[in-house]
Enzyme design. Structure first.
Site, mmCIF file in Angstrom:
data_model
loop_
_atom_site.group_PDB
_atom_site.id
_atom_site.type_symbol
_atom_site.label_atom_id
_atom_site.label_comp_id
_atom_site.label_asym_id
_atom_site.label_seq_id
_atom_site.Cartn_x
_atom_site.Cartn_y
_atom_site.Cartn_z
ATOM 1 N N GLU A 202 0.815 -1.311 -0.326
ATOM 2 C CA GLU A 202 0.129 -0.125 -0.037
ATOM 3 C C GLU A 202 0.695 1.426 0.002
ATOM 4 O O GLU A 202 0.567 2.131 0.890
ATOM 5 C CB GLU A 202 -1.083 -0.136 0.996
ATOM 6 C CG GLU A 202 -1.841 -1.271 1.041
ATOM 7 C CD GLU A 202 -3.030 -1.416 2.020
ATOM 8 O OE1 GLU A 202 -2.826 -1.229 3.261
ATOM 9 O OE2 GLU A 202 -4.214 -1.617 1.572
ATOM 10 N N GLU B 115 -4.048 -10.794 0.036
ATOM 11 C CA GLU B 115 -4.686 -10.584 1.308
ATOM 12 C C GLU B 115 -6.104 -10.871 1.125
ATOM 13 O O GLU B 115 -6.673 -10.563 0.161
ATOM 14 C CB GLU B 115 -4.681 -9.278 2.020
ATOM 15 C CG GLU B 115 -3.266 -8.685 2.444
ATOM 16 C CD GLU B 115 -3.199 -7.398 3.052
ATOM 17 O OE1 GLU B 115 -4.244 -7.077 3.536
ATOM 18 O OE2 GLU B 115 -2.182 -6.995 2.939
HETATM 19 C C1 GAL Z 1 -5.078 -4.124 4.053
HETATM 20 C C2 GAL Z 1 -3.668 -3.917 4.547
HETATM 21 C C3 GAL Z 1 -3.149 -4.612 6.001
HETATM 22 C C4 GAL Z 1 -4.140 -4.403 6.852
HETATM 23 C C5 GAL Z 1 -5.520 -4.895 6.415
HETATM 24 C C6 GAL Z 1 -6.687 -4.787 7.271
HETATM 25 O O1 GAL Z 1 -5.325 -3.149 3.241
HETATM 26 O O2 GAL Z 1 -2.651 -4.291 3.713
HETATM 27 O O3 GAL Z 1 -1.948 -4.234 6.587
HETATM 28 O O4 GAL Z 1 -4.378 -2.965 7.135
HETATM 29 O O5 GAL Z 1 -5.893 -4.207 5.271
HETATM 30 O O6 GAL Z 1 -6.698 -5.466 8.505
#
Ligand code: GAL
Length: 980
Positions: A419, A495
């Site tokens: 990010e 993620e």
């Molecule tokens: C993503 C980010 C993570 C964490 C997650 C939410 O966007 O890369 O670091 O913030 O969201 O828990």
């Protein structure tokens, strides 16, 4: 008198001065002096308060405190009160004004001093001082001489101390700044913690030692041959006994016939040694090839499917300082839960972790220490990723990661960071990395054009879109010129399945997509561990703290607790669910064809390392079990086998009427593995051979209720004649049951993307239902109670009929048939539909036949199986860091709720009911901020539900899938109550 210190480095774009070139992390027999231990420490509120002359050898630090190195200074003193500053948590927002490269004057400054004695036999020649990690910026003096300064918290920094080092006593002084220009590049979603948090050591590099080397160990799956060349920057000799390489030129290239490649499933390492005039360096070499071919990620020629997690480094007492045991625990837990990959979100981990991944076998996406997410909140205006002034700082971070970790077989992808928007600095990092290490893939999620990456990566994609991506029907890229290239790329979810609190739900549907589209190479659950900080209440009870608990003016609450394991590494139900959802071997038990099908999603191994067993149970009671020979199934293939005769015979054997017969087939480790003992279960499946059957309609002679004063008696039960409420059952005082439609919101209910469902519940009034009795009607066949339940102000309601019955032949049993029907239109899905009642606090144990042993909800049901289970009421609770709905046991057919003397209640359901039993109410769970806020009442609360709203992972991701939404609908519950 020492010179005043110039602090120009603090707000400079420069990554550091006076530092050594980055190089691989390795050990050797050259001397190392570990400088871990207690150091003198002083925390200044900011630079003006810093101690003048602190760097001088003669400075008097006798009045200072001491602190452990390595450690994060804000955690010193916990779980009591922090002694130095306090932790602060933010997700995206910077906790200081966006004014790069400047930072506030209130900039806590930790001053460290340490005296050490140089061992008598310390060799002449060069000596380096190595810091593995200092957060966020520091300057170093040895015996009063400035060595340099550095930034890049999660990366090593080395200084040449040869000239400053003295025989005997030396004084090291380090000034560490909480905030610096570097902080703008480190806006990861985590606690802001400072200090020398990874080890520090003095490293002797006498004449003839190697500054650096790069191991290239390729494997060609077509020939089964390998190629080894170790590039050294000075003459050296290479020996790898198992490969017949002795005292050879490391560069080779050494062509090697017939070797075993390295993979996460078979982490074959060849031990070797590099020898120079000055030292011997042990090597652990893994041969493998990672590439993108025909739009797929291949490892050793075979497609990879990541069953991954995002791992932050965390310990609830020591923050980002981890012990070897912590790291090993992570690796073992991952391996035992069918996890095969780790993204080191969002910075390079302690390199000892990578040693463990090499050894035990985990594919690693190594991520650079770079995130600038807070610029996203201002439309990415001024984002360092696209500002030339930050170029060197960005490149420096990439170089230091790649150089440090380049010799790890486990590392298969470099990630530019997380990010950080997009921009030319990211492109420069990618180009540099590709030039330096063309043999690994490049990952970065933040630029959807993917113009400088090898894989297409997104986060939290919704199921429908993921299916489209799987079919290469994704939306067109921002820059259409990049579209064809990206469309040809393999895809990963870097993620997904946000594991905050109760959940994640809906894992199996993701896995189905991964397993049905070759383009989809799996994903990495967000995230591995809850970053809760252990604290104590004034009366000494422990809980885990989160954002805001340290008085931070700006914070993101408990969003920092979203892991598959609790802060102390206890697995949460989410981890058990993940283990099952991603099991690498899928077993299907076909009760019609009487076969077992085994489909392998393994990458390298066939199934010879697994032992298959079957088991038959009638109503949870073992009838027979045995091992079951499955000839090895090759990776990526399937086999179908007839049932062994003994299983068929047992299945056809007579059984007691009404009992359920289930067959379970398991795959477990046949032998001890380094990460789990023989017998450790990898995969399983169950199938019903008989039942569950609907209970036969009662044939007994029904009893009529008998009125005495303001009460009705019916079999073992006494009812209030006006409200129709059950007051007691065989002398057991009860409250209720009464209709319940609400649950204490989960994190996913509270934060649902697109509008929190918990807000809709509160607006609708699910948590404040009013009940009105429409009628209490005694019949010859029992007692009928009709109620209308609705929130204040609402024109929608539930009409509920309770039919209570008991038979003359079995007067100890009370039957309830409950029918609830929505009236009008409910504006939101319900939390649950069922009844709640209270029992005496003496109830301690629950034994049940149903799904277990763990908690489950409609979309988190993979990991539970039909059986008989037992747990204390306290054990039925899952201690989510933020208290919320938990502990539901699904599809319960029969439950005994008993006190110590064996008295209590037997609940039967036809066919099933969802059951929760706890010592507090949903309202208590909802009001509690920490586990220690939950205090047992002198009652035990029981919920018996026909249905629950799904769990999903909507706190950061798609909403609950439509099939798991609990839209208000008519339900019927048939439950029996009987005293034990
Ligand atoms: C993503 C980010 C993570 C964490 C997650 C939410 O966007 O890369 O670091 O913030 O969201 O828990």
């Amino acid at each position: 008198m020492s010179e005043p210190i110039a602090h120009d480095y603090l707000e400079s774009f420069s990554p550091g001065r006076g530092r050594e070139a980055p190089r691989a992390a390795f050990t050797s027999d050259a001397p190392v002096l570990d400088l871990s231990g207690q150091w003198r420490f002083h925390l200044a509120a900011g630079l003006p308060q810093a101690a003048e002359g602190f760097q001088a050898a003669g400075f008097d630090d006798s009045g200072w405190e001491t602190i452990a190195v390595p450690a994060n200074w804000q955690l010193d003193g916990l779980p009591g009160e922090p002694r130095f500053g306090a932790p602060a948590y933010t997700n995206q927002i910077y906790p200081f004004p966006l004014d790069p490269p400047h930072v506030p004057d209130a900039n806590p400054t930790g001053e460290y001093r340490r005296e050490f004695t140089l061992p008598g036999q310390w060799p002449g020649g060069r000596t380096l001082l190595r810091f593995e990690g200092v957060d966020s910026c520091f300057a170093v003096w040895l015996n009063g001489s400035l060595l340099g300064d550095g930034k890049g918290s999660r990366l090593p920094t080395e200084f040449d101390v040869t000239d400053a080092l003295r025989p005997g006593r030396n004084i090291l002084a380090v000034r560490v700044h909480q905030w610096s220009a570097g902080s703008y590049l480190e806006d990861q979603d985590m606690w802001w913690l400072s200090g020398i948090f990874r080890p520090v050591a003095l490293v002797s590099r006498p004449a003839g030692t190697l500054a650096d080397f790069f191991v290239h160990a390729d494997y060609d799956h077509l020939t089964g041959q390998g190629t080894l060349s170790v590039h050294t920057e000075a003459p050296a000799r290479l020996t790898v006994p198992e490969l017949g390489i002795t005292d050879a030129d490391p560069a080779g290239p050494h062509r090697l016939r017939r070797l075993d490649p390295w993979s996460a499933e078979q982490p074959r390492l060849y031990d070797g040694e590099l020898v120079t005039d000055g030292e011997r360096i042990p090597l652990r070499i893994g041969f493998r090839r990672i590439e993108v071919r025909d739009g797929l990620i291949l490892a050793n020629g075979r497609p990879l499917l990541f069953r991954g997690v995002n791992r932050h480094e965390w310990n609830p007492d020591t923050g980002r300082t981890l012990s070897h045991e912590d790291m090993l625990t992570d690796v073992l837990l991952m391996k035992r839960h069918n996890i095969n990959a780790v993204r080191t979100s969002h910075y390079p981990p302690d390199s000892a972790f990578l040693d463990l991944c090499d050894e035990y076998g985990l594919w690693v996406v190594d991520e650079c220490d770079l995130e600038t997410h807070g610029f996203g909140l201002v439309g990415w205006e001024g984002n360092p990723s696209d500002d030339r002034r930050w170029r060197e700082a960005c490149l420096d971070r990439m170089r230091r990661m790649v150089e440090r970790d380049k010799n790890h077989a486990c590392v298969i992808m470099w990630s530019l960071g997380n990010e950080a928007g997009h921009g030319s600095n990211l492109e420069a990092m990618a180009q540099w990395a590709k030039g330096r290490d063309p043999d690994r893939l490049l990952h970065y999620e933040g630029d959807d054009n993917c113009s400088y990456t090898d894989v297409y990566s997104l986060m939290y994609v919704e199921y429908g879109e993921l299916g489209l991506i799987g079919r290469r029907q994704d939306v067109v890229t921002r820059d259409p010129a990049q579209d064809a290239r990206r469309r040809a790329m393999p895809f990963i979810l870097c993620e997904y399945a946000h594991a905050m609190g109760n959940g994640p739900g809906g894992l199996s549907e993701y896995q189905d997509l991964f397993e049905s589209h070759p383009r989809l190479h799996g994903g990495f659950v967000w995230e591995w561990i809850d970053h809760g900080i252990r604290r104590r209440t004034p009366d000494g009870r422990e809980h885990f703290a989160y954002g805001g608990d340290f008085g931070e003016p700006v914070h993101d609450d408990n969003f920092v607790c979203d892991g598959l394991v609790f802060p102390d590494r206890t697995p949460s139900p989410g981890l058990t669910e993940y283990k099952k959802a991603v099991e690498p071997v899928r077993i299907t038990v076909d009760t019609t064809a009487r076969t077992v099908r085994v489909r392998s999603h393994l990458h390298t191994l066939d199934t010879a390392h697994l032992r298959f067993c079957w088991r038959v149970e009638d109503d949870g009671q073992l009838q027979g079990d045995a091992e079951f020979a499955v000839p090895p199934v090759a990776a990526g293939t399937a086999a179908e086998l007839p049932w062994p005769e003994a299983l068929t015979t047992l299945c056809d054997a007579a059984r007691k009427e009404g009992e359920e017969r289930w067959v379970t087939v398991t795959a477990e480790l046949a032998r001890d593995e380094p990460w789990a003992p023989a017998g450790h279960e990898i995969a399983w499946a169950q199938a019903a051979l008989a039942g569950p059957e609907a209970a036969a309609p009662p044939t007994g002679r029904p009893l009529a209720p008998v009125r005495t004063g303001d009460k009705y008696a019916l079999g073992p039960a006494v009812f209030d004649a006006v409200s129709g409420t059950l007051l007691s059952l065989a002398g057991l005082r009860t409250d209720g049951p009464r209709l319940d439609l609400w649950r204490a919101p989960t994190d996913n209910d509270l934060r649902t993307w697109g509008g929190p469902v918990a807000e809709a519940w509160r607006k609708a009034g699910l948590d404040r239902l009013e009940h009105r009795v429409l009628g209490v009607r005694p019949h010859d066949t029992g007692l009928e109670v009709v109620t209308r339940t609705a929130p204040a102000g609402a024109d929608f309601a539930m009409r509920t009929e309770y039919r209570w019955e008991t038979d003359a032949e079995d007067p100890g049993q009370l039957r309830l048939t409950l029918t609830a029907k929505p009236v009008g239109s409910w504006p939101c899905p319900l939390g649950r539909i069922g009844i709640r009642m209270a029992l005496p606090q003496s109830i301690e144990t629950v034994d049940w036949f149903g799904l277990g042993p763990g908690e489950a909800y409609s979309d988190t049901t993979s990991a539970v199986r039909v059986g008989r289970f037992s747990a204390d009421v306290d054990e039925l609770q899952t201690p989510y860091v933020l208290p919320q709905e938990n502990g539901n046991r699904r599809e319960v057919r029969r439950a005994h709720l008993t006190d110590r003397a064996g008295g209590g209640l037997i609940i039967t359901a036809s066919p099933y009911v969802d059951l929760t039993v706890r010592r507090w109410t949903s309202a208590d769970l909802d009001n509690a901020r920490h586990t220690t806020d939950l205090r047992p009442h002198p009652r035990v609360y029981v919920n018996l539900d026909a249905a629950h709203q799904g769990i999903g992972s909507g706190a950061c991701g798609p909403r609950v899938q439509p099939q798991y939404e609990l839209i208000a609908r008519p339900v019927t519950l048939t439950i029996g109550f009987r005293p034990c």
